[in-house]
Design a protein around this motif. Structure first.
Motif, PDB file in Angstrom:
ATOM      1  N   ARG A  67       0.923  -1.078   0.090  1.00 30.73           N
ATOM      2  CA  ARG A  67       0.196   0.086   0.042  1.00 30.73           C
ATOM      3  C   ARG A  67       0.946   1.349   0.080  1.00 30.73           C
ATOM      4  N   ILE A  68       1.922   1.310   0.808  1.00 28.53           N
ATOM      5  CA  ILE A  68       2.940   2.399   0.928  1.00 28.53           C
ATOM      6  C   ILE A  68       3.494   2.444  -0.662  1.00 28.53           C
ATOM      7  N   LEU A  69       3.935   1.643  -0.997  1.00 30.03           N
ATOM      8  CA  LEU A  69       4.531   1.720  -2.557  1.00 30.03           C
ATOM      9  C   LEU A  69       3.543   2.192  -3.487  1.00 30.03           C
ATOM     10  N   ALA A  70       2.101   1.556  -3.424  1.00 29.79           N
ATOM     11  CA  ALA A  70       1.151   2.243  -4.431  1.00 29.79           C
ATOM     12  C   ALA A  70       0.826   3.456  -4.187  1.00 29.79           C
ATOM     13  N   ASP A  71       0.638   3.892  -2.934  1.00 29.86           N
ATOM     14  CA  ASP A  71      -0.325   5.184  -2.605  1.00 29.86           C
ATOM     15  C   ASP A  71       0.696   6.279  -2.955  1.00 29.86           C
ATOM     16  N   ALA A  72       2.209   5.878  -2.643  1.00 30.34           N
ATOM     17  CA  ALA A  72       3.147   7.009  -2.938  1.00 30.34           C
ATOM     18  C   ALA A  72       3.923   7.095  -4.262  1.00 30.34           C
ATOM     19  N   ASP A  73       3.422   6.033  -5.128  1.00 26.90           N
ATOM     20  CA  ASP A  73       4.115   5.728  -6.391  1.00 26.90           C
ATOM     21  C   ASP A  73       5.622   5.646  -6.431  1.00 26.90           C
ATOM     22  N   LEU A  74       5.948   4.665  -5.494  1.00 24.52           N
ATOM     23  CA  LEU A  74       7.447   4.682  -4.999  1.00 24.52           C
ATOM     24  C   LEU A  74       8.213   3.493  -5.759  1.00 24.52           C
ATOM     25  N   PRO A  75       9.422   3.563  -6.043  1.00 28.81           N
ATOM     26  CA  PRO A  75      10.270   2.631  -6.891  1.00 28.81           C
ATOM     27  C   PRO A  75      10.542   1.288  -5.751  1.00 28.81           C
ATOM     28  N   GLY A  76      10.591   1.586  -4.563  1.00 31.18           N
ATOM     29  CA  GLY A  76      10.896   0.780  -3.521  1.00 31.18           C
ATOM     30  C   GLY A  76      10.869   1.415  -2.345  1.00 31.18           C
ATOM     31  N   LEU A  77      11.423   0.801  -1.167  1.00 30.61           N
ATOM     32  CA  LEU A  77      11.348   1.246   0.304  1.00 30.61           C
ATOM     33  C   LEU A  77      12.447   1.032   0.936  1.00 30.61           C
ATOM     34  N   ILE A  78      13.070   1.760   1.951  1.00 30.36           N
ATOM     35  CA  ILE A  78      14.275   1.716   2.645  1.00 30.36           C
ATOM     36  C   ILE A  78      13.719   0.634   3.942  1.00 30.36           C
ATOM     37  N   VAL A  79      14.255  -0.289   3.994  1.00 30.10           N
ATOM     38  CA  VAL A  79      14.127  -1.312   5.276  1.00 30.10           C
ATOM     39  C   VAL A  79      15.089  -0.722   6.374  1.00 30.10           C
ATOM     40  N   VAL A  80      14.704  -0.754   7.380  1.00 27.95           N
ATOM     41  CA  VAL A  80      15.490  -0.369   8.749  1.00 27.95           C
ATOM     42  C   VAL A  80      15.319  -1.262   9.616  1.00 27.95           C
ATOM     43  N   ASP A  81      16.548  -1.238  10.504  1.00 27.68           N
ATOM     44  CA  ASP A  81      16.694  -2.143  11.580  1.00 27.68           C
ATOM     45  C   ASP A  81      15.993  -1.544  12.831  1.00 27.68           C
ATOM     46  N   ASP A  82      15.991  -2.238  14.037  1.00 23.97           N
ATOM     47  CA  ASP A  82      15.452  -1.734  15.141  1.00 23.97           C
ATOM     48  C   ASP A  82      16.036  -0.644  15.564  1.00 23.97           C
ATOM     49  N   ALA A  83      17.028   0.074  15.292  1.00 25.15           N
ATOM     50  CA  ALA A  83      17.773   1.249  15.677  1.00 25.15           C
ATOM     51  C   ALA A  83      17.544   2.388  14.620  1.00 25.15           C
ATOM     52  N   GLY A  84      16.731   1.914  13.482  1.00 26.14           N
ATOM     53  CA  GLY A  84      16.575   2.801  12.493  1.00 26.14           C
ATOM     54  C   GLY A  84      17.560   3.216  11.412  1.00 26.14           C
ATOM     55  N   ALA A  85      18.608   2.111  11.163  1.00 21.34           N
ATOM     56  CA  ALA A  85      19.685   2.281  10.407  1.00 21.34           C
ATOM     57  C   ALA A  85      19.092   1.464   9.275  1.00 21.34           C
TER      58      ALA A  85
ATOM     59  N   VAL B 117      18.976   5.011  -3.110  1.00 23.70           N
ATOM     60  CA  VAL B 117      19.885   4.937  -2.319  1.00 23.70           C
ATOM     61  C   VAL B 117      19.708   5.817  -1.087  1.00 23.70           C
ATOM     62  N   ALA B 118      19.949   5.001   0.066  1.00 23.43           N
ATOM     63  CA  ALA B 118      19.869   5.617   1.388  1.00 23.43           C
ATOM     64  C   ALA B 118      20.963   6.661   1.535  1.00 23.43           C
ATOM     65  N   VAL B 119      20.731   7.877   2.187  1.00 20.99           N
ATOM     66  CA  VAL B 119      21.800   8.766   2.326  1.00 20.99           C
ATOM     67  C   VAL B 119      21.769   8.655   3.953  1.00 20.99           C
ATOM     68  N   VAL B 120      23.008   8.669   4.732  1.00 18.35           N
ATOM     69  CA  VAL B 120      23.157   8.480   6.147  1.00 18.35           C
ATOM     70  C   VAL B 120      24.162   9.316   6.394  1.00 18.35           C
ATOM     71  N   ASP B 121      23.962   9.973   7.567  1.00 19.75           N
ATOM     72  CA  ASP B 121      25.005  10.788   8.079  1.00 19.75           C
ATOM     73  C   ASP B 121      25.328  10.786   9.631  1.00 19.75           C
ATOM     74  N   GLY B 122      26.250  10.311   9.936  1.00 17.92           N
ATOM     75  CA  GLY B 122      26.786  10.032  11.298  1.00 17.92           C
ATOM     76  C   GLY B 122      25.650   8.917  11.775  1.00 17.92           C
ATOM     77  N   GLY B 123      25.505   8.008  11.053  1.00 19.38           N
ATOM     78  CA  GLY B 123      24.323   6.825  11.593  1.00 19.38           C
ATOM     79  C   GLY B 123      22.946   7.357  11.609  1.00 19.38           C
ATOM     80  N   ARG B 124      22.573   8.240  11.175  1.00 21.78           N
ATOM     81  CA  ARG B 124      21.153   9.008  11.048  1.00 21.78           C
ATOM     82  C   ARG B 124      20.712   8.965   9.698  1.00 21.78           C
ATOM     83  N   LEU B 125      19.736   8.441   9.206  1.00 18.19           N
ATOM     84  CA  LEU B 125      19.053   8.085   7.933  1.00 18.19           C
ATOM     85  C   LEU B 125      18.640   9.537   7.545  1.00 18.19           C
ATOM     86  N   LEU B 126      19.240  10.203   6.478  1.00 14.71           N
ATOM     87  CA  LEU B 126      18.504  11.563   6.150  1.00 14.71           C
ATOM     88  C   LEU B 126      17.373  11.658   5.301  1.00 14.71           C
ATOM     89  N   GLY B 127      17.333  10.212   4.282  1.00 10.29           N
ATOM     90  CA  GLY B 127      16.307  10.342   3.350  1.00 10.29           C
ATOM     91  C   GLY B 127      16.989   9.231   2.294  1.00 10.29           C
TER      92      GLY B 127
END
Length: 147
Positions: free
Chosen positions: A24-42, A123-133
């Motif tokens: 639903r997330i993919l379809a509603d936002a017309d996205l090519p894919g999603l970033i899967v994060v671990d329990d820490a959000g990385a 491609v996920a963009v990460v700065d100092g372990g924090r996901l920027l987008g």
């Protein structure tokens, strides 16, 4: 042009997110894919929308597309429901792939090379372990290909 110039906020899912919610997330936002994060959000993985289709469409239809002509559209909707009860963990390929992640200083060419090498639409963009987008293929091409 750097990743920091191209990054946009991007939705994420976890390994335990229901597959149907992911669809639903993919379809509603017309996205090519999603970033899967671990329990820490990385970032843990990128889930291309095509991988979701691989599990929603029975393998015998993938192997022989001519069989798809034997099924009407009402019956075809049943296949998406097959994702019910599954999670993102089950949508990911069994063999881990190179994680398409860069820092904010990555160049447009680095982004393009990583997308090509990993066959990832984002491609996920990460700065100092924090996901920027993320930087999507569409977003990258929009900025680097002359109009």
């Amino acid at each position: 042009m750097r990743a920091s110039d191209l990054v946009v906020p991007y939705p994420t899912v976890t390994l335990s997110t229901p597959a149907l919610d992911t669809t639903r997330i993919l379809a509603d936002a017309d996205l090519p894919g999603l970033i899967v994060v671990d329990d820490a959000g990385a970032p843990f993985a990128v889930l291309p929308a095509t991988q979701v289709l691989r599990l929603a469409v029975p393998s015998y239809f993938q192997d022989d597309p001519n069989l798809t002509h034997l099924v009407d559209e009402a019956a075809a909707d049943v296949f998406v429901r097959e994702l019910g009860g599954r999670t993102v963990r089950e949508l990911l390929p069994p063999q881990p792939h190179e994680l398409p992640v860069v820092g904010p200083e990555a160049t447009a060419l680095e982004l393009a090379a990583l997308m090509a090498r990993t066959r990832s639409p984002l491609v996920a963009v990460v700065d100092g372990g924090r996901l920027l987008g993320a930087v999507t293929l569409h977003g990258l091409l929009d900025r680097v290909v002359p109009a």
